[in-house]
Design a protein around this motif. Structure first.
Motif, short mmCIF file in Angstrom:
data_model
loop_
_atom_site.label_atom_id
_atom_site.label_comp_id
_atom_site.label_asym_id
_atom_site.label_seq_id
_atom_site.Cartn_x
_atom_site.Cartn_y
_atom_site.Cartn_z
N ALA A 168 -3.48 -2.79 -2.38
CA ALA A 168 -3.57 -4.05 -1.62
C ALA A 168 -2.56 -4.11 -0.48
O ALA A 168 -1.46 -3.59 -0.57
CB ALA A 168 -3.36 -5.23 -2.55
N LYS A 169 -2.96 -4.79 0.57
CA LYS A 169 -2.15 -4.91 1.78
C LYS A 169 -1.33 -6.20 1.76
O LYS A 169 -1.89 -7.29 1.56
CB LYS A 169 -3.07 -4.90 3.01
CG LYS A 169 -2.36 -4.95 4.34
CD LYS A 169 -3.38 -4.86 5.46
CE LYS A 169 -2.72 -4.92 6.83
NZ LYS A 169 -3.73 -4.80 7.91
N SER A 203 -11.29 -2.27 -0.53
CA SER A 203 -10.41 -1.84 0.54
C SER A 203 -9.05 -2.50 0.30
O SER A 203 -8.96 -3.41 -0.54
CB SER A 203 -10.96 -2.25 1.91
OG SER A 203 -10.70 -3.63 2.15
N GLU A 230 -7.81 -4.68 1.88
CA GLU A 230 -7.87 -6.04 2.43
C GLU A 230 -8.91 -6.93 1.74
O GLU A 230 -9.15 -8.05 2.19
CB GLU A 230 -8.16 -5.99 3.94
CG GLU A 230 -7.08 -5.25 4.72
CD GLU A 230 -7.35 -5.25 6.21
OE1 GLU A 230 -8.37 -5.85 6.64
OE2 GLU A 230 -6.55 -4.66 6.96
N HIS A 231 -9.50 -6.47 0.64
CA HIS A 231 -10.53 -7.30 0.00
C HIS A 231 -10.73 -6.91 -1.46
O HIS A 231 -10.75 -5.73 -1.81
CB HIS A 231 -11.87 -7.14 0.73
CG HIS A 231 -12.98 -7.94 0.12
ND1 HIS A 231 -13.89 -7.40 -0.76
CD2 HIS A 231 -13.32 -9.25 0.26
CE1 HIS A 231 -14.75 -8.33 -1.14
NE2 HIS A 231 -14.43 -9.46 -0.55
N GLN A 277 0.84 -1.18 0.00
CA GLN A 277 0.00 0.00 0.00
C GLN A 277 0.88 1.24 0.00
O GLN A 277 1.84 1.34 0.75
CB GLN A 277 -0.91 0.00 1.22
CG GLN A 277 -1.87 1.19 1.23
CD GLN A 277 -2.81 1.12 2.39
OE1 GLN A 277 -2.71 0.22 3.21
NE2 GLN A 277 -3.71 2.08 2.48
N LYS A 287 -9.33 -12.13 0.34
CA LYS A 287 -9.44 -11.41 1.61
C LYS A 287 -8.16 -11.57 2.41
O LYS A 287 -7.64 -12.68 2.57
CB LYS A 287 -10.63 -11.95 2.42
CG LYS A 287 -10.88 -11.18 3.71
CD LYS A 287 -12.12 -11.71 4.42
CE LYS A 287 -12.41 -10.90 5.70
NZ LYS A 287 -13.61 -11.40 6.41
N TRP A 288 -7.65 -10.45 2.91
CA TRP A 288 -6.47 -10.46 3.76
C TRP A 288 -6.83 -11.10 5.09
O TRP A 288 -7.89 -10.82 5.69
CB TRP A 288 -6.00 -9.03 3.99
CG TRP A 288 -4.71 -8.89 4.73
CD1 TRP A 288 -3.47 -8.88 4.21
CD2 TRP A 288 -4.55 -8.71 6.15
NE1 TRP A 288 -2.51 -8.72 5.20
CE2 TRP A 288 -3.15 -8.60 6.40
CE3 TRP A 288 -5.43 -8.62 7.21
CZ2 TRP A 288 -2.63 -8.42 7.68
CZ3 TRP A 288 -4.93 -8.44 8.50
CH2 TRP A 288 -3.55 -8.35 8.72
N TRP A 338 -3.27 -14.01 2.36
CA TRP A 338 -4.56 -13.81 1.73
C TRP A 338 -5.29 -15.14 1.53
O TRP A 338 -4.68 -16.14 1.18
CB TRP A 338 -4.40 -13.12 0.38
CG TRP A 338 -4.18 -11.65 0.49
CD1 TRP A 338 -3.05 -11.02 0.95
CD2 TRP A 338 -5.10 -10.62 0.14
NE1 TRP A 338 -3.22 -9.65 0.91
CE2 TRP A 338 -4.46 -9.38 0.41
CE3 TRP A 338 -6.39 -10.61 -0.39
CZ2 TRP A 338 -5.09 -8.15 0.18
CZ3 TRP A 338 -7.01 -9.39 -0.62
CH2 TRP A 338 -6.36 -8.18 -0.33
#
Length: 246
Positions: free
Chosen positions: A123-124, A207, A209-210, A12, A236-237, A128
């Motif tokens: 993305a983080k 987001s 995370e998703h 990110q 999904k993270w 995942w």
């Protein structure tokens, strides 16, 4: 449709950049070409490229207009051409050359390739959970779930296509569209060979995370729809990666 390739995210990064636009104009009459880069909107990008090309010769047309990605122009015998668009300059060049050769053109060469404000994903990094669920003839099939450690140095948008769409690794397929922003990707392939088909997909991060999206595959009209012609995909993270995780 199975996952393929290596999943890629970038870390990110702060503040998102504004979308910018580019365009390439070309004339098959005399092989004149010109381009625009980092324009504020698509209309300005198109008109700038077209006016620059027209000063070099007649018959110029805008052959590709794109945003926040890379594009390439390949030209071969008799001034016939093809374009490519991707998240990296190298992939754009490869796509343009493949499309040029797929038209039956010989001696295809890259005349122009460049990028406009390539986007960074939001993305983080971390572990995942990936879920892929086929839909056949309107009926959902059992989902396939896997986990993967996403590291900050992993690569950008272009490689998502290899993860989510088997057409990306198929030598009979040519990518005809690709666009990426800081939180979304769209693409399309046209495939020949023994199983002619088209494949198109899109994913969007709501987001860091998703993400969620779909990949659709359709066979040529002569053969009807392919089984498993729609894939619902979601990621999904979960947590930070543990030591030694892949």
């Amino acid at each position: 449709m199975a996952l393929a390739g290596v999943l890629g995210f970038a870390a990110q990064v702060a503040p998102a950049r504004a979308d910018t636009y580019g365009a390439i104009a070309y004339s098959e009459q005399n092989a004149a070409y010109a381009w625009s880069v980092d324009m504020g909107n698509a209309e300005d990008a198109n008109s700038t490229a077209l006016s620059s090309c027209t000063r070099k010769g007649d018959g110029c047309k805008v052959v590709i207009s794109f945003s926040n990605s890379c594009a390439a122009l390949a030209v071969g015998t008799n001034n016939r051409f093809a374009t490519g668009q991707a998240g990296t300059r190298q992939q754009a060049e490869s796509d343009a050359l493949n499309a040029c050769r797929a038209r039956g053109v010989t001696r295809c060469d890259i005349k122009l390739a460049y990028c406009v404000n390539p986007p960074n994903f939001i993305a983080k990094p971390g572990l995942w959970n990936l879920v892929n669920q086929p839909e056949t003839h309107g009926k959902l099939q059992p989902a396939v779930t896997s986990t993967r450690c996403i590291k900050p140095q992993d690569i950008p948008a272009d490689n998502w296509v290899f993860v989510l769409d088997s057409a990306a690794a198929d030598a009979t397929c040519s990518r005809t569209f690709f666009n990426a922003t800081s939180n979304s990707i769209e693409w399309r392939f046209v495939c020949s060979g023994p199983a002619p088909r088209t494949s198109a997909g899109s994913i969007k991060f709501d987001s860091p995370e998703h993400y969620a999206g779909t990949v659709s595959t359709k066979a040529a009209k002569t053969t009807g729809n392919l089984p498993g012609d729609l894939l619902h995909t979601e990621g999904k993270w979960i947590a930070a990666c543990t030591a030694g995780a892949n």
